[in-house]
Design a protein around this motif. Structure first.
Motif, PDB file in Angstrom:
ATOM      1  N   THR A 158       2.910   1.678  -3.282  1.00 31.48           N
ATOM      2  CA  THR A 158       2.039   2.102  -4.387  1.00 31.48           C
ATOM      3  C   THR A 158       1.687   3.581  -4.275  1.00 31.48           C
ATOM      4  O   THR A 158       1.598   4.295  -5.286  1.00 31.48           O
ATOM      5  CB  THR A 158       0.750   1.257  -4.409  1.00 31.48           C
ATOM      6  OG1 THR A 158       1.093  -0.121  -4.538  1.00 31.48           O
ATOM      7  CG2 THR A 158      -0.139   1.654  -5.576  1.00 31.48           C
ATOM      8  N   LEU A 159       1.503   4.056  -3.049  1.00 30.56           N
ATOM      9  CA  LEU A 159       1.163   5.456  -2.841  1.00 30.56           C
ATOM     10  C   LEU A 159       2.345   6.389  -3.123  1.00 30.56           C
ATOM     11  O   LEU A 159       2.167   7.494  -3.635  1.00 30.56           O
ATOM     12  CB  LEU A 159       0.679   5.677  -1.405  1.00 30.56           C
ATOM     13  CG  LEU A 159      -0.703   5.116  -1.056  1.00 30.56           C
ATOM     14  CD1 LEU A 159      -0.973   5.296   0.439  1.00 30.56           C
ATOM     15  CD2 LEU A 159      -1.788   5.826  -1.879  1.00 30.56           C
ATOM     16  N   ILE A 160       3.542   5.926  -2.790  1.00 31.65           N
ATOM     17  CA  ILE A 160       4.728   6.785  -2.907  1.00 31.65           C
ATOM     18  C   ILE A 160       5.340   6.742  -4.302  1.00 31.65           C
ATOM     19  O   ILE A 160       5.761   7.770  -4.842  1.00 31.65           O
ATOM     20  CB  ILE A 160       5.777   6.389  -1.852  1.00 31.65           C
ATOM     21  CG1 ILE A 160       5.235   6.645  -0.447  1.00 31.65           C
ATOM     22  CG2 ILE A 160       7.076   7.178  -2.053  1.00 31.65           C
ATOM     23  CD1 ILE A 160       6.165   6.190   0.664  1.00 31.65           C
ATOM     24  N   ASP A 211       5.345   5.592  -8.447  1.00 34.75           N
ATOM     25  CA  ASP A 211       4.512   5.288  -9.609  1.00 34.75           C
ATOM     26  C   ASP A 211       4.906   3.966 -10.255  1.00 34.75           C
ATOM     27  O   ASP A 211       4.079   3.290 -10.868  1.00 34.75           O
ATOM     28  CB  ASP A 211       4.630   6.410 -10.658  1.00 34.75           C
ATOM     29  CG  ASP A 211       4.039   7.719 -10.160  1.00 34.75           C
ATOM     30  OD1 ASP A 211       3.089   7.652  -9.359  1.00 34.75           O
ATOM     31  OD2 ASP A 211       4.532   8.788 -10.553  1.00 34.75           O
ATOM     32  N   ILE A 225       0.835  -1.207   0.000  1.00 36.49           N
ATOM     33  CA  ILE A 225       0.000   0.000   0.000  1.00 36.49           C
ATOM     34  C   ILE A 225       0.864   1.249   0.000  1.00 36.49           C
ATOM     35  O   ILE A 225       0.665   2.169  -0.806  1.00 36.49           O
ATOM     36  CB  ILE A 225      -0.939   0.005   1.226  1.00 36.49           C
ATOM     37  CG1 ILE A 225      -1.863  -1.214   1.190  1.00 36.49           C
ATOM     38  CG2 ILE A 225      -1.746   1.298   1.292  1.00 36.49           C
ATOM     39  CD1 ILE A 225      -2.691  -1.399   2.447  1.00 36.49           C
ATOM     40  N   VAL A 226       1.849   1.273   0.902  1.00 40.07           N
ATOM     41  CA  VAL A 226       2.715   2.447   1.026  1.00 40.07           C
ATOM     42  C   VAL A 226       3.546   2.659  -0.237  1.00 40.07           C
ATOM     43  O   VAL A 226       3.660   3.781  -0.742  1.00 40.07           O
ATOM     44  CB  VAL A 226       3.638   2.302   2.258  1.00 40.07           C
ATOM     45  CG1 VAL A 226       4.664   3.436   2.296  1.00 40.07           C
ATOM     46  CG2 VAL A 226       2.823   2.273   3.529  1.00 40.07           C
TER      47      VAL A 226
END
Length: 199
Positions: free
Chosen positions: A99-101, A103, A96-97
């Motif tokens: 993917t958020l940070i 690309d 999750i982390v």
């Protein structure tokens, strides 16, 4: 806090420089994501060690070896449990982390080395909280040798495993070195100090 940050950044740069001999820049970047989580979790060892060092000196000077053995067992079980819980959290949050940070999904590949690195902490973090025992008990020259041998184990493991397994090999090499350093510490404490750690 400043000391913890210095150790964190220094350990990360050292690890990057080692695997940089064997991996391209892209692979090093992916591995660094796992290494950051590993180094951050490793700071718990440093914090626990700061609190244990006075007890090591006290018990050794009193020749209270039974308390040292008991303390090492408590540390091994307690730290192992904390690291296992930390690994569970990291395992669940990591994709999750990342993917958020980032690309680029290539950074999700850092999950494999992260598993190996955390495994080493689950196994050895408790006993490595005692890794200043040689210095605390009057054998600083042997502590230096202990650190050199651990480094050599890491370098040799990386030399064999990284070309074959890539970033997973780098993490496995570190895992082997960390666990080996724990067993080496137990052996040296027994032979040099007459102190039993863990068993």
């Amino acid at each position: 806090t400043a000391e913890i940050f210095r150790r964190f950044s220094g350990g990360l740069l050292h690890r990057r420089s080692q695997i940089g001999f064997f991996l391209n820049e892209s692979a090093v970047g992916v591995y660094t994501i796992a290494a950051m989580a590993f180094e951050l979790a490793s700071q718990l060892i440093f914090v626990v060690r700061l609190n244990l060092n006075p007890l090591l000196t006290k018990y050794f000077n009193q020749q209270n070896f039974s308390s040292l053995l008991k303390l090492s067992r408590i540390s091994t079980v307690g730290m192992g449990a904390v690291m296992a819980f930390g690994f569970l959290i990291a395992y669940l949050l990591f994709p999750i982390v990342v993917t958020l940070i980032f690309d680029d999904p290539v950074y999700l590949d850092a999950a494999v080395p992260l598993n190996w690195l955390f495994l080493s902490l689950i196994i050895a973090s408790g006993i490595l909280s005692f890794n200043m025992i040689l210095t605390q008990c009057g054998k600083p020259e042997w502590h230096s040798l202990y650190m050199i041998v651990t480094l050599i184990i890491n370098i040799i493991a990386n030399a064999f495993l990284v070309p074959a397994l890539g970033i997973a090999g780098a993490a496995l090499g570190t895992c082997i070195a960390v666990v080996a350093s724990g067993f080496l510490l137990i052996l040296m404490a027994r032979l040099l100090l007459g102190v039993r750690l863990l068993f």
